[in-house]
Design a protein around this motif. Structure first.
Motif, short mmCIF file in Angstrom:
data_model
loop_
_atom_site.label_atom_id
_atom_site.label_comp_id
_atom_site.label_asym_id
_atom_site.label_seq_id
_atom_site.Cartn_x
_atom_site.Cartn_y
_atom_site.Cartn_z
N VAL A 183 9.88 -3.57 19.11
CA VAL A 183 8.18 -3.44 19.29
C VAL A 183 7.65 -2.38 18.38
O VAL A 183 6.65 -2.50 17.60
N VAL A 184 7.97 -1.04 18.62
CA VAL A 184 7.87 0.03 18.15
C VAL A 184 7.68 -0.08 16.58
O VAL A 184 6.72 0.31 15.86
N TYR A 185 8.90 -0.51 16.22
CA TYR A 185 8.85 -0.33 14.89
C TYR A 185 8.19 -1.50 13.86
O TYR A 185 7.96 -1.35 12.76
N THR A 186 8.22 -2.72 14.65
CA THR A 186 7.40 -3.62 14.25
C THR A 186 5.79 -3.16 13.92
O THR A 186 5.16 -3.40 12.85
N ALA A 187 5.27 -2.55 14.98
CA ALA A 187 3.94 -1.99 14.91
C ALA A 187 3.86 -1.10 13.94
O ALA A 187 2.96 -0.76 12.98
N ARG A 188 4.83 -0.10 13.60
CA ARG A 188 4.92 0.90 12.66
C ARG A 188 4.87 0.35 11.19
O ARG A 188 4.31 0.76 10.20
N TYR A 189 5.81 -0.71 11.10
CA TYR A 189 5.99 -1.41 9.69
C TYR A 189 4.54 -2.12 9.36
O TYR A 189 4.25 -1.88 8.21
N LYS A 190 3.89 -2.81 10.46
CA LYS A 190 2.67 -3.45 10.01
C LYS A 190 1.55 -2.29 9.61
O LYS A 190 0.89 -2.41 8.62
N ALA A 191 1.60 -1.35 10.48
CA ALA A 191 0.85 -0.11 9.82
C ALA A 191 1.08 0.24 8.73
O ALA A 191 -0.05 0.86 7.88
N GLY A 192 2.16 0.63 8.34
CA GLY A 192 2.74 1.25 6.95
C GLY A 192 2.30 0.27 6.01
O GLY A 192 1.81 0.72 4.87
N ARG A 193 2.65 -0.88 6.30
CA ARG A 193 2.30 -2.15 4.88
C ARG A 193 0.82 -2.22 4.95
O ARG A 193 0.42 -2.27 3.80
N ARG A 194 0.06 -1.98 5.77
CA ARG A 194 -1.41 -2.09 5.80
C ARG A 194 -1.78 -0.88 4.91
O ARG A 194 -2.75 -0.88 4.20
N GLU A 195 -1.06 0.06 5.27
CA GLU A 195 -1.87 1.48 4.44
C GLU A 195 -1.46 1.52 2.78
O GLU A 195 -1.99 1.60 2.13
N VAL A 196 -0.25 0.64 2.74
CA VAL A 196 0.26 0.61 1.44
C VAL A 196 -0.64 -0.32 0.69
O VAL A 196 -0.60 -0.13 -0.55
N ARG A 197 -1.01 -1.33 1.20
CA ARG A 197 -1.81 -2.41 0.76
C ARG A 197 -3.18 -1.79 0.42
O ARG A 197 -3.71 -2.20 -0.59
N LYS A 198 -3.62 -0.75 1.31
CA LYS A 198 -4.97 -0.40 1.11
C LYS A 198 -4.80 0.61 -0.04
O LYS A 198 -5.72 0.38 -1.10
N TYR A 199 -3.72 1.27 -0.34
CA TYR A 199 -3.48 2.12 -1.42
C TYR A 199 -3.34 1.40 -2.66
O TYR A 199 -4.01 1.76 -3.71
N ALA A 200 -2.69 0.33 -2.72
CA ALA A 200 -2.57 -0.53 -3.99
C ALA A 200 -3.88 -1.10 -4.17
O ALA A 200 -4.08 -1.17 -5.51
N ASP A 201 -4.86 -1.44 -3.45
CA ASP A 201 -6.13 -1.93 -3.74
C ASP A 201 -6.86 -0.90 -4.34
O ASP A 201 -7.68 -1.09 -5.45
N HIS A 202 -6.71 0.31 -3.68
CA HIS A 202 -7.67 1.32 -4.62
C HIS A 202 -6.99 1.86 -5.96
O HIS A 202 -7.84 1.88 -6.84
N LEU A 203 -5.67 1.51 -5.93
CA LEU A 203 -5.34 1.68 -7.33
C LEU A 203 -5.41 0.72 -8.32
O LEU A 203 -5.79 0.98 -9.56
N LYS A 204 -5.61 -0.42 -7.82
CA LYS A 204 -5.88 -1.70 -8.64
C LYS A 204 -7.60 -1.53 -9.14
O LYS A 204 -7.98 -1.68 -10.40
N ALA A 205 -8.32 -0.96 -8.18
CA ALA A 205 -9.83 -0.87 -8.38
C ALA A 205 -9.84 0.27 -9.73
O ALA A 205 -10.80 0.19 -10.30
N VAL A 206 -8.98 1.35 -9.36
CA VAL A 206 -9.34 2.38 -10.37
C VAL A 206 -8.95 1.84 -11.83
O VAL A 206 -9.32 2.25 -12.91
#
Length: 136
Positions: A101-124
């Motif tokens: 349960v804990v690592y599923t939540a951490r994985y989802k939060a980490g992937r969300r942050e990576v996706r957000k970071y990638a979106d910013h990189l694509k915009a730049v």
């Protein structure tokens, strides 16, 4: 002239890079598929949980040593072994479930942050490619 959109996106990238406390989880979760990451952590928790359970059993024996020595000839070792085995299985089931349960939540939060970071990189990247087209 300053491009506000470019500054905003570069600021968001810098902001994502500056979050060093979550970066380890983000990097780990970005390099694994979901269940691979979760089961890797579950396997580590299996060994950790086994050591924790052994420590708890040793502490229980240490606390009850006097009583156990008094009743050493009357103890049913087979029943004690079965009881400890059942307690171990129950302990590990709960421990690994909580780990998943804990690592599923951490994985989802980490992937969300990576996706957000990638979106910013694509915009730049789009901003830079637009600027290159304008310069030509």
């Amino acid at each position: 002239m300053i491009n506000e959109e470019k500054v905003r996106e570069l600021f968001n990238i810098a902001l994502c890079d500056s979050k060093s406390d979550d970066s380890r989880v983000q990097k780990q979760s970005a390099s694994y598929y979901g269940w691979d990451y979760i089961w890797k952590e579950g396997l580590k928790s299996f060994f950790t949980g086994t050591f924790a359970f052994a420590g708890l059993v040793v502490m229980w024996v240490a606390v009850n040593a006097a009583e156990l020595l008094d009743r050493i000839n009357k103890l049913d070792f087979k029943a004690i072994g079965v009881t400890i085995g059942i307690l171990y299985i129950a302990f590990m089931a709960v421990y690994i479930f909580v780990t998943i349960v804990v690592y599923t939540a951490r994985y989802k939060a980490g992937r969300r942050e990576v996706r957000k970071y990638a979106d910013h990189l694509k915009a730049v990247g789009r901003i830079y490619s637009r600027e290159e087209k304008i310069k030509r």
